[in-house]
Design an enzyme around this catalytic site. Sequence first.
Site, short mmCIF file in Angstrom:
data_model
loop_
_atom_site.label_atom_id
_atom_site.label_comp_id
_atom_site.label_asym_id
_atom_site.label_seq_id
_atom_site.Cartn_x
_atom_site.Cartn_y
_atom_site.Cartn_z
N ASN A 1 23.67 38.21 61.49
CA ASN A 1 22.90 38.74 62.63
C ASN A 1 21.40 38.80 62.31
O ASN A 1 20.92 38.07 61.44
CB ASN A 1 23.48 40.06 63.13
N ARG A 2 20.68 39.69 62.98
CA ARG A 2 19.21 39.58 62.99
C ARG A 2 18.51 40.57 62.06
O ARG A 2 18.98 41.70 61.87
CB ARG A 2 18.70 39.79 64.42
N HIS A 49 21.18 35.12 61.08
CA HIS A 49 22.29 34.54 60.32
C HIS A 49 21.87 33.84 59.02
O HIS A 49 22.30 32.72 58.73
CB HIS A 49 23.06 33.56 61.21
N HIS A 54 32.30 33.47 61.56
CA HIS A 54 31.80 33.29 62.92
C HIS A 54 32.71 32.38 63.75
O HIS A 54 32.25 31.50 64.47
CB HIS A 54 30.37 32.72 62.86
N SER A 55 34.02 32.59 63.66
CA SER A 55 34.94 31.79 64.48
C SER A 55 34.82 32.17 65.94
O SER A 55 34.68 33.34 66.29
CB SER A 55 36.39 32.01 64.03
N TYR A 56 34.88 31.15 66.80
CA TYR A 56 34.93 31.35 68.25
C TYR A 56 36.38 31.18 68.68
O TYR A 56 36.94 30.09 68.54
CB TYR A 56 34.11 30.28 68.98
N ASP A 95 27.06 40.70 73.63
CA ASP A 95 26.50 40.30 72.33
C ASP A 95 26.06 41.60 71.66
O ASP A 95 24.89 41.87 71.49
CB ASP A 95 25.33 39.33 72.53
N GLN A 107 30.63 42.62 65.76
CA GLN A 107 29.78 42.04 66.78
C GLN A 107 30.69 41.30 67.74
O GLN A 107 31.34 40.32 67.37
CB GLN A 107 28.76 41.07 66.15
N GLU A 134 32.92 39.37 65.08
CA GLU A 134 32.36 39.23 63.73
C GLU A 134 32.35 40.59 63.05
O GLU A 134 31.54 41.45 63.39
CB GLU A 134 30.93 38.68 63.82
C1 GLA Z 1 25.91 36.02 66.94
C2 GLA Z 1 24.76 36.63 67.61
C3 GLA Z 1 24.52 35.91 68.89
C4 GLA Z 1 24.32 34.44 68.65
C5 GLA Z 1 25.49 33.89 67.94
C6 GLA Z 1 25.28 32.44 67.57
O1 GLA Z 1 27.07 36.37 67.53
O2 GLA Z 1 24.90 37.99 67.83
O3 GLA Z 1 23.39 36.43 69.53
O4 GLA Z 1 23.17 34.25 67.89
O5 GLA Z 1 25.75 34.62 66.79
O6 GLA Z 1 24.89 31.67 68.64
#
Ligand code: GLA
Length: 384
Positions: free
Chosen positions: A115-116, A141, A215-217, A284, A321, A349
Amino acid sequence: MQLRSTFMGVLASFFWAPWSLGAAAEAQTSGGSKADGGLQKMDFGKTPEGMPVELYVLKNGRMTVKVMTYGATITELHVPDRRGTPGDVVLGFDNLEGYLGNNPYFGATIGRVANRIAGGKFTLEGKGYALALNQGPNSLHGGRKGFDKVLWKAEEISGPDGPAVKLTYLSRDGEEGYPGHLSASVTFTVKDDDELRIDDTATTDKATPVNLTNHSYFNLAGPASGTILDHELMLAADTYTPVDDTLIPTGEIASVRETPLDFTTPTRIGARIDQLKGDPGGYDHNFVLRGGEESPALAARLYDPKSGRVMEVFTTEPGVQFYSGNFLDGTLKGRGGVVYRKHQGLCLEAQHFPDSVHHANFPSIILRPSMTYTQTTIYRFSTR
Ligand code: GLA
């Protein structure tokens, strides 16, 4: 190079052809028969620097998980639906080129810090550090070349729990601006009760922030089935960390009650998503989990009424997350040529809170030389 017979020993080598190369062989072995187990290694192409990438296929009972050494990435995850038909439930690409291109972290291990980090800056032990700004004014990330874009070393460590692969990476002092040599490992184990377990560890020779996650979708109906808006979600979280316009936490820990973030009881993801402001809009958010710490505690339960699949997430982490794939915009073509549109997959996440380096009231992400970082997250599948 050889196939080391692992979990089911002779049985496994009976079911699995030994070394096979490339995607054609991979296609032959996907799915597979029921009561088999084991581990198989394949070539998955080369990085632009010419380094070979390996793909490990871990199979146990009804579950198959594919993990590659580039980014310690889960590329496929097959589990049965309510009729017993196996299917892939994660977004990804057909080949390595897809992952090397414009890739929103599909299945990857994120580090050194998930994350940030606001302004890409932090101070530690009196010294200031500046990271690359790779998303607006912030570092996201792990920076430009985070752990999702490096090559990990693999070791097969299958044991009584099932086929397992341990991926290790040494992040050098100063890499992406972070202090200290950080030695990280991620172990993927596929258990015979439809469970994927991910164990992370890290040690350092200088104090540094560390926050790893996967970070699996997920799309439990299958990545080609449309959006995840009809999935029902339960989160074991009564509070969350509100953010500003650049998705940086304000520092407040706020109640989810009477907000679209209240998932304390199972709720359709699409039910209130339009109430969320922001561009591109959607979930998010970092949810503050009720607990666990030592042994993994239930963080989330996701259910897809179409396929009947249920995924439960257990973790030792304090936060999760929940990201509803808001930045997917139809410009990416994934596995099998499927176009990935907004909300076609979602991430859960498990991690420490975003921008923890700037918030003394958040659980600390600082790892010191005397400590070992560990985190365990389990994805358990079943059907209804
Ligand atoms: C995380 C962040 C999102 C985005 C994704 C990747 O989940 O919280 O804002 O950056 O990764 O696209």
